[in-house]
Design an enzyme around this catalytic site. Structure first.
Site, short mmCIF file in Angstrom:
data_model
loop_
_atom_site.label_atom_id
_atom_site.label_comp_id
_atom_site.label_asym_id
_atom_site.label_seq_id
_atom_site.Cartn_x
_atom_site.Cartn_y
_atom_site.Cartn_z
N SER A 155 7.36 99.90 -57.56
CA SER A 155 6.06 100.61 -57.62
C SER A 155 5.57 100.72 -59.05
O SER A 155 5.37 99.69 -59.68
CB SER A 155 6.05 101.93 -56.85
OG SER A 155 6.18 101.67 -55.45
N HIS A 169 -1.95 108.20 -68.81
CA HIS A 169 -3.30 108.30 -69.35
C HIS A 169 -3.25 109.42 -70.38
O HIS A 169 -2.78 110.52 -70.06
CB HIS A 169 -4.31 108.61 -68.25
CG HIS A 169 -4.21 107.66 -67.08
ND1 HIS A 169 -4.60 106.35 -67.17
CD2 HIS A 169 -3.73 107.82 -65.83
CE1 HIS A 169 -4.38 105.74 -66.01
NE2 HIS A 169 -3.85 106.62 -65.18
N CYS A 210 10.23 103.60 -55.12
CA CYS A 210 10.89 103.58 -53.82
C CYS A 210 12.38 103.35 -54.06
O CYS A 210 12.77 102.65 -54.99
CB CYS A 210 10.29 102.50 -52.92
SG CYS A 210 10.19 100.86 -53.63
#
Lengths: 130, 130
Positions: B66, B71, B86
């Site tokens: 994943s 940010h 995962c």
């Protein structure tokens, strides 16, 4: 300690079930770009990785306002989608609708979190890793 | 309709306050790569975008399992971090600790969500956008 709220970030987290098109790189690239556009976000770049024929795709649309990510498990007809945007003017639900339609998703589970300074900050000691 | 749970996804969502280094592309690239490594994840690519001198950075480490995204808002000494993996063998907290140390974060707010088939699925009608 709490902070004032100089920006409003919202993060829509969605599980899409009963999807098709989950191995289609072009379809997913268009879906992410279209989702960014309909949300009113500024697309910087779409970056996707396909794990091989018949396998899943993982990727992200980097936005000036954060990101849209997708990870697909075609063997389970499932996609995990995140739409994280700062700015109240952006339409996260419209962006999700574009992806739902593109993947022909049958079942959707979703929640929206507040990100940034809006929530109470828990003060913790600094973490040492060595 | 509910699904069995063929995979366990966890998504750690963190707000880091009182950070430094939020404009340092090299520092953030190393932090994401190191975070992926300490989590035991397979890094596909780190993709970063800098908004200009003194401004924030947005980016993602795409993983076989994943992603890790960041940010930054240097004007608020704030970074939004997501660690979505995962597989139960992965150490999300260790990955976050690497980023906390790299950014010298003073305050951390975090929560971990379950992703994938583990949660109850809400059946909704298909969404039409046109």
């Amino acid at each position: 300690m709490t902070h004032a709220s100089p920006y409003e970030g919202r993060h829509l987290i969605a599980e899409l079930h009963g999807c098709s098109g989950l191995t289609d790189l072009g379809l997913i690239e268009r879906a992410l770009a279209d989702a960014a556009a309909v949300a009113g976000a500024s697309l910087l770049e779409v970056k996707l990785h396909a794990f091989g024929p018949g396998q899943g795709i993982t990727g992200v649309a980097l936005l000036a306002e954060s990101h849209i990510s997708i990870h697909t498990w075609p063997e389970h007809a499932y996609a995990a989608v995140d739409i994280f945007l700062c700015g109240q003017q952006h339409d996260l639900e419209a962006a999700l609708a574009v992806i739902i339609v593109a993947l022909d998703a049958e079942e959707i589970e979703q929640q929206t979190l507040t990100r940034g300074f809006a929530a109470t900050v828990i003060v913790q000691p600094k973490v040492a890793i060595r």
